[in-house]
Design a protein around this motif. Sequence first.
Motif, mmCIF file in Angstrom:
data_model
loop_
_atom_site.group_PDB
_atom_site.id
_atom_site.type_symbol
_atom_site.label_atom_id
_atom_site.label_comp_id
_atom_site.label_asym_id
_atom_site.label_seq_id
_atom_site.Cartn_x
_atom_site.Cartn_y
_atom_site.Cartn_z
ATOM 1 N N ASP A 1 0.818 -1.212 0.000
ATOM 2 C CA ASP A 1 0.000 0.000 0.000
ATOM 3 C C ASP A 1 0.857 1.270 0.000
ATOM 4 N N VAL A 2 2.022 1.214 0.639
ATOM 5 C CA VAL A 2 2.932 2.362 0.611
ATOM 6 C C VAL A 2 3.441 2.582 -0.811
ATOM 7 N N ILE A 3 3.848 1.504 -1.473
ATOM 8 C CA ILE A 3 4.331 1.616 -2.850
ATOM 9 C C ILE A 3 3.249 2.203 -3.752
ATOM 10 N N LYS A 4 2.027 1.693 -3.618
ATOM 11 C CA LYS A 4 0.919 2.181 -4.456
ATOM 12 C C LYS A 4 0.622 3.657 -4.173
ATOM 13 N N THR A 5 0.641 4.027 -2.902
ATOM 14 C CA THR A 5 0.380 5.417 -2.536
ATOM 15 C C THR A 5 1.410 6.348 -3.164
ATOM 16 N N LEU A 6 2.672 5.979 -3.100
ATOM 17 C CA LEU A 6 3.734 6.812 -3.669
ATOM 18 C C LEU A 6 3.643 6.881 -5.192
ATOM 19 N N LEU A 7 3.231 5.786 -5.829
ATOM 20 C CA LEU A 7 3.103 5.793 -7.294
ATOM 21 C C LEU A 7 1.927 6.650 -7.761
ATOM 22 N N ASP A 8 0.922 6.827 -6.906
ATOM 23 C CA ASP A 8 -0.233 7.649 -7.268
ATOM 24 C C ASP A 8 0.037 9.144 -7.111
ATOM 25 N N ILE A 9 1.189 9.487 -6.557
ATOM 26 C CA ILE A 9 1.548 10.887 -6.332
ATOM 27 C C ILE A 9 2.404 11.379 -7.494
ATOM 28 N N PRO A 10 2.136 12.561 -8.034
ATOM 29 C CA PRO A 10 2.985 13.108 -9.112
ATOM 30 C C PRO A 10 4.446 13.151 -8.677
ATOM 31 N N LEU A 11 5.324 12.865 -9.626
ATOM 32 C CA LEU A 11 6.743 12.737 -9.300
ATOM 33 C C LEU A 11 7.314 14.024 -8.711
ATOM 34 N N TRP A 12 6.854 15.172 -9.185
ATOM 35 C CA TRP A 12 7.405 16.431 -8.679
ATOM 36 C C TRP A 12 7.000 16.711 -7.228
ATOM 37 N N GLU A 13 5.985 15.982 -6.727
ATOM 38 C CA GLU A 13 5.642 16.092 -5.310
ATOM 39 C C GLU A 13 6.429 15.098 -4.465
ATOM 40 N N ILE A 14 7.006 14.097 -5.116
ATOM 41 C CA ILE A 14 7.876 13.143 -4.419
ATOM 42 C C ILE A 14 9.250 13.762 -4.177
ATOM 43 N N ALA A 15 9.780 14.423 -5.197
ATOM 44 C CA ALA A 15 11.124 15.004 -5.103
ATOM 45 C C ALA A 15 11.225 16.197 -6.038
ATOM 46 N N ASP A 16 12.080 17.135 -5.670
ATOM 47 C CA ASP A 16 12.399 18.276 -6.522
ATOM 48 C C ASP A 16 13.919 18.419 -6.516
ATOM 49 N N LEU A 17 14.571 17.787 -7.481
ATOM 50 C CA LEU A 17 16.026 17.692 -7.461
ATOM 51 C C LEU A 17 16.720 18.933 -8.005
ATOM 52 N N ASP A 18 15.938 19.991 -8.291
ATOM 53 C CA ASP A 18 16.542 21.296 -8.531
ATOM 54 C C ASP A 18 16.953 21.951 -7.220
ATOM 55 N N GLN A 19 16.387 21.450 -6.122
ATOM 56 C CA GLN A 19 16.674 21.988 -4.794
ATOM 57 C C GLN A 19 17.934 21.334 -4.217
ATOM 58 N N PRO A 20 18.559 21.959 -3.209
ATOM 59 C CA PRO A 20 19.774 21.398 -2.606
ATOM 60 C C PRO A 20 19.497 20.086 -1.875
ATOM 61 N N SER A 21 20.572 19.336 -1.612
ATOM 62 C CA SER A 21 20.474 18.112 -0.829
ATOM 63 C C SER A 21 19.951 18.443 0.565
ATOM 64 N N GLY A 22 19.032 17.613 1.048
ATOM 65 C CA GLY A 22 18.409 17.880 2.338
ATOM 66 C C GLY A 22 17.138 18.688 2.220
ATOM 67 N N VAL A 23 16.794 19.087 0.981
ATOM 68 C CA VAL A 23 15.575 19.855 0.735
ATOM 69 C C VAL A 23 14.706 19.166 -0.309
ATOM 70 N N GLY A 24 15.256 19.000 -1.519
ATOM 71 C CA GLY A 24 14.454 18.470 -2.621
ATOM 72 C C GLY A 24 14.464 16.962 -2.743
ATOM 73 N N ASP A 25 15.573 16.311 -2.340
ATOM 74 C CA ASP A 25 15.591 14.845 -2.381
ATOM 75 C C ASP A 25 14.681 14.302 -1.279
ATOM 76 N N LYS A 26 13.894 13.294 -1.626
ATOM 77 C CA LYS A 26 12.925 12.698 -0.695
ATOM 78 C C LYS A 26 12.032 13.774 -0.059
ATOM 79 N N LYS A 27 11.625 14.723 -0.882
ATOM 80 C CA LYS A 27 10.844 15.868 -0.387
ATOM 81 C C LYS A 27 9.581 15.417 0.350
ATOM 82 N N ILE A 28 8.903 14.410 -0.190
ATOM 83 C CA ILE A 28 7.648 13.965 0.423
ATOM 84 C C ILE A 28 7.884 13.409 1.823
ATOM 85 N N LEU A 29 8.991 12.716 2.022
ATOM 86 C CA LEU A 29 9.288 12.170 3.347
ATOM 87 C C LEU A 29 9.703 13.263 4.315
#
Length: 602
Positions: free
Chosen positions: A518-546
């Motif tokens: 269910d965690v995998i399915k929930t994350l796949l249903d979320i747009p990728l840009w809400e999961i991570a924003d890798l234009d941002q610095p480390s500690g901000v955009g990586d694993k943004k949703i978490l």
Amino acid sequence: MCGISLILSGIKIDLSFLLPNHTTPSPEFPQPFLFSEEEITAALRRRGPDSLGAKTVNLYFNNNNNNLFDEPQSCVVKSFSDEEGAVENGCGNRLYGELRFIGATLQLRGVNPVIQPLTDSYHNVLVYNGEIFGGVHLSSDSNDTEILMQSLANCCSCTSHEGRCRSSTCSEGSRESVPELLSRIRGPWALIYWQVTLRDIDDEKAKVELNFWEELACGVYSISVSPLETDGHLIGKVKKHGWTDTELKELTKWKRTTVEPKPENLSLDFKKALTIEQGIVQSTPLATSHKVLKALKESVKRRTTLNRIYQVLLGNHKREKSAPIAVLFSGGLDSMIIAALLHQCVDSEYEIDLLNISFDGESAPDRITARAGLNELRKIASSRRWNLIEIDAYLTKLTSETQHVMSLINPAKTYMDLNIGIALWLAARGDGWLYEGTHCERVTYKSESRILLVGSGADEQCAGYGRHKTKFRNKSWLGLDEEMKLDMQRIWKRNLGRDDRIIADNGKEARFPFLDEDVIKTLLDIPLWEIADLDQPSGVGDKKILREVARLLGLNEAAILPKRAIQFGSRIARESNRKNFGSNRAANQASAGSVVIYGSSD
């Protein structure tokens, strides 16, 4: 997890169904065993310390009616082997093959002891390693192995119902087949099952090639045993069965609903990021971060509280208020989220062990963040007794342990795998130090927790690796999505088999909340840009949703921590580089992460 094994004797193996390009002159007998049964049993017993059992199934062939059948082991053998290698039993039938099932149990469910292998009135045999978190109903005091055995006994002998069912035990597909039942199971598992009516062995951990160890892809495999028409020898045809559960089949494709954002999506997401940065988190029930938080909490709950944990007498030294569950703990984002959710799921009367490994004493980055994380957990959960177990290790003193870990990570053969393996093995053992009392005295402590929660899967699903940022920079959102998909579809081969063997070798069971279906399915249903924003610095955009989830849990300090792998956070990689290459610089020049280990690492 438990330790399970099957030793086949007298059966030629046919791999043509499994490996179409595999060419051999004829089906082959398994090659001579690389290990004795005693050596195999000793390794399994480390995984399953509670009980050990074995059962032999003898396979007989009647030349008069061409029937293959099994008989109890107690059937008296009256004659010695003939020129064809067969023996005759008291009934005049000829013994051609033998199946030796071995099961060592780490029991975590049920109220009564369970000894594997399990058998039923039909002489079916099961050895099981894993947990059932859904798909098959279990009461709170049930043992999943026993319930699964009952469910398997009700299965027909068809391998699938895609075509017309030819089995007399199934009325036009009205009963489930074994692959269909196994497709419904939610949770991690591996099993070997002997179904008498089909002569079929479903095995998640068996080897395709018998002359070396190999990680086996996830799925249900069968070996159908029958006599060869030419010489009467037994032949075992290996076949892989596809998943029949629709949701599971879709999940294994790992296809995200929305990958590429439109300009207005990024504009809205930027405003949201500013709001979060100012300390305000959207609190509506439908907020994306709330959905992930809910799925993760349910995942931790399934792995910790829905079933009664089997209690084993550990001796007089057992603490009154034990810590039945531990967390592999670096104080980083993933382990902090797991620890905070575990606090919400487990009664506060129980202690929670936080296992932290360091190869550089108090100076290792993971030791520093672990102590900071402990303080933050105490702020949000002051009623809980948190045990930060500080495990100190020195690579130069681990000669025999290193050799043992090398045998466990096999077929992985890189220094990176070895470093991760040693760190995990020592951490899972739980033998370290604990600060206690008003004067914070450092005392020895060994964790007796039998369940270990691990954060595997968070980086793969939420773009936590450095290579994700590289892929995003070079190929934008589509490239990032493909890289994350690749990571998830090979995680069984690169990580999970290795980590399971390492942790289970200490008589502990690893459970992975981030890899819940269910965690995998929930994350796949979320747009990728809400999961991570890798234009941002480390500690901000990586694993943004978490990071948003961490803030919802009150973990504001953990929410800004950068990703740090265990081999670097514990500093075993640095010590390994110095030992094997002389320095970090020399190791980097040799590309240590991909260097293959040959022989001893001394």
